[in-house]
Scaffold this active site. Structure first.
Site, PDB file in Angstrom:
ATOM      1  CG  HIS A 144      -2.043   0.955   1.160  1.00  0.00           C
ATOM      2  ND1 HIS A 144      -3.299   0.683   1.645  1.00  0.00           N
ATOM      3  CD2 HIS A 144      -2.122   2.211   0.649  1.00  0.00           C
ATOM      4  CE1 HIS A 144      -4.089   1.720   1.464  1.00  0.00           C
ATOM      5  NE2 HIS A 144      -3.382   2.666   0.850  1.00  0.00           N
ATOM      6  CG  HIS A 201      -1.072   5.827  -2.929  1.00  0.00           C
ATOM      7  ND1 HIS A 201      -2.084   5.499  -3.807  1.00  0.00           N
ATOM      8  CD2 HIS A 201      -1.507   5.470  -1.689  1.00  0.00           C
ATOM      9  CE1 HIS A 201      -3.094   4.971  -3.131  1.00  0.00           C
ATOM     10  NE2 HIS A 201      -2.761   4.929  -1.844  1.00  0.00           N
ATOM     11  CG  HIS A 260      -7.646   2.700  -1.142  1.00  0.00           C
ATOM     12  ND1 HIS A 260      -6.854   2.012  -2.028  1.00  0.00           N
ATOM     13  CD2 HIS A 260      -6.846   3.651  -0.568  1.00  0.00           C
ATOM     14  CE1 HIS A 260      -5.623   2.532  -2.001  1.00  0.00           C
ATOM     15  NE2 HIS A 260      -5.590   3.523  -1.131  1.00  0.00           N
ATOM     16  CD  GLU A 292      -8.328   5.634   4.823  1.00  0.00           C
ATOM     17  OE1 GLU A 292      -7.314   6.181   5.281  1.00  0.00           O
ATOM     18  OE2 GLU A 292      -8.682   5.748   3.634  1.00  0.00           O
ATOM     19  CG  ASP A 311      -1.532   5.581   2.539  1.00  0.00           C
ATOM     20  OD1 ASP A 311      -1.641   5.490   1.310  1.00  0.00           O
ATOM     21  OD2 ASP A 311      -2.485   5.894   3.274  1.00  0.00           O
ATOM     22  CG  ASP A 312      -0.144   8.752   0.151  1.00  0.00           C
ATOM     23  OD1 ASP A 312       0.034   8.688  -1.074  1.00  0.00           O
ATOM     24  OD2 ASP A 312      -1.189   8.377   0.717  1.00  0.00           O
TER      25      ASP A 312
END
Length: 354
Positions: free
Chosen positions: A25, A27, A213, A216, A294-295
């Site tokens: 996961h 990006h 996704h 969440e 994630d980011d």
């Protein structure tokens, strides 16, 4: 309210560093940190809005103060403007790979958002080519096995998503893109909107992988819908699955892995502290999950930092980390030989410390 801090000993930090890590996961656009963003803006003569931070330091400080998911996404999409050429996309991904290689990452299944670029006039072939060259270089020079996953932006019109799918068809057919995902703001854009999109991509290649996704921002029902209607075999985030006991049993029985991102959940204020995340409930229910960044450029935590923060919040022993690591490997879309090699490596690292 006080939150636990179990600390993380030097030995545990060393163990976590050595532990083979898989990231599912991540990006690629979310690895665009201030230290790369401003040079790319200069290279491509890109100007930002007047209220955008003017220096690396100001931007890094802004990243510490996101107000919810939409606050983060505002900067995420503005920053994409600096990515124009194949070299830009290569530089972005290669910068990520070289950093996490030093943190013990051995396998990366990375997301990218083509609509964030094609909507600006950048052709999808440019995006895919730059990222793929970085993936090949990472495999050849760093020993990081990779998969490239195209995500649809769920806040875009479905018709736009369908056009993107057709534009990407050849990349799925030749195996350059190996999976399809669904990201962006979950609220108001449920999985069922994208049933036909997923069905179309499934027909491009017999080995294409599907994820989304879900669970969440919204409830467990989105996880159920993604499984039943989109036919995904993995769920990104999925933390609200714990609301539904039947779903939890299904995730365990079918070995559906959740790709959880604790720091982003915390930074966009879904939880007040990482210790509030349902990791222990998932472990107790034998629901597999992986821990991801994630980011990381925006949330200021790459994979090793994330592991250490989770350890401080939960105080797990090494056996628990071995279980998490092996579940992460088994939930990957890698070849069986690679899977066996990495599982053996986990056992070797455990033996080294015990």
């Amino acid at each position: 309210m006080s939150y636990p801090n179990h600390g993380c000993s030097d030995e545990m930090k060393s163990f976590l560093l050595d532990l083979p890590k898989c990231e599912h996961h991540l990006h690629l656009e979310g690895t665009l940190g201030p230290e790369l963003l401003f040079p790319l803006a200069k290279r491509n003569n890109i100007s930002f809005p007047d209220d955008f931070p003017k220096t690396e330091e100001e931007l890094a400080d802004t990243y510490e103060k996101f107000e919810g998911l939409d606050g983060f996404l505002k900067y995420y999409y503005i920053s994409m403007a600096v990515l124009i050429t194949e070299q830009d996309f290569f530089d972005l991904a290669w910068t990520y790979f070289t950093r996490v290689h030093k943190e013990g990452l051995v396998h990366a299944e990375v997301f990218f958002d083509p609509q964030g670029h094609t909507d600006r006039g950048v052709h999808i072939d440019v995006v895919v080519s730059g990222f793929k060259k970085a993936c090949i270089k990472a495999e050849n020079e760093l020993g990081i096995s990779t998969k490239l996953i195209m995500c649809l932006l769920r806040h875009m019109p479905v018709s736009h998503c369908e056009e993107t799918i057709q534009d990407s068809k050849k990349h799925f057919e030749n195996g350059t893109i190996q999976g399809l995902g669904l990201d962006s703001s979950e609220a108001n854009f449920p999985p069922e909107l994208f049933i036909e999109c997923y069905k179309t991509v499934s027909g491009f290649h017999p080995d294409v992988k599907l994820t989304a996704h879900a669970g969440e921002e919204s409830g467990a029902i989105n996880v159920v819908t993604a499984l039943d209607k989109l036919n995904v075999t993995r769920i990104d985030h999925g933390i609200n699955s714990v609301e539904d006991p039947e779903l939890m049993k299904r995730l365990s029985d079918e070995k559906v892995m959740l790709t959880i991102c604790p720091v982003s959940n915390w930074k966009i204020q879904l939880v007040k502290d990482i210790s509030e995340l349902p990791f222990q409930k998932l472990l107790d229910a034998d629901v597999p999950f992986s821990i991801n960044s994630d980011d990381p450029a925006y949330f200021r935590n790459y994979i090793l930092d994330t592991f250490i923060l989770v350890q401080k919040s939960f105080g797990w022993d090494m056996k628990t980390w071995v279980k998490i690591s092996k579940n992460s490997i088994r939930g990957s879309w890698m070849e069986p030989e690679r899977m066996k090699l990495l599982e053996d490596k986990v056992d070797q690292i455990y033996a080294k410390y015990n």
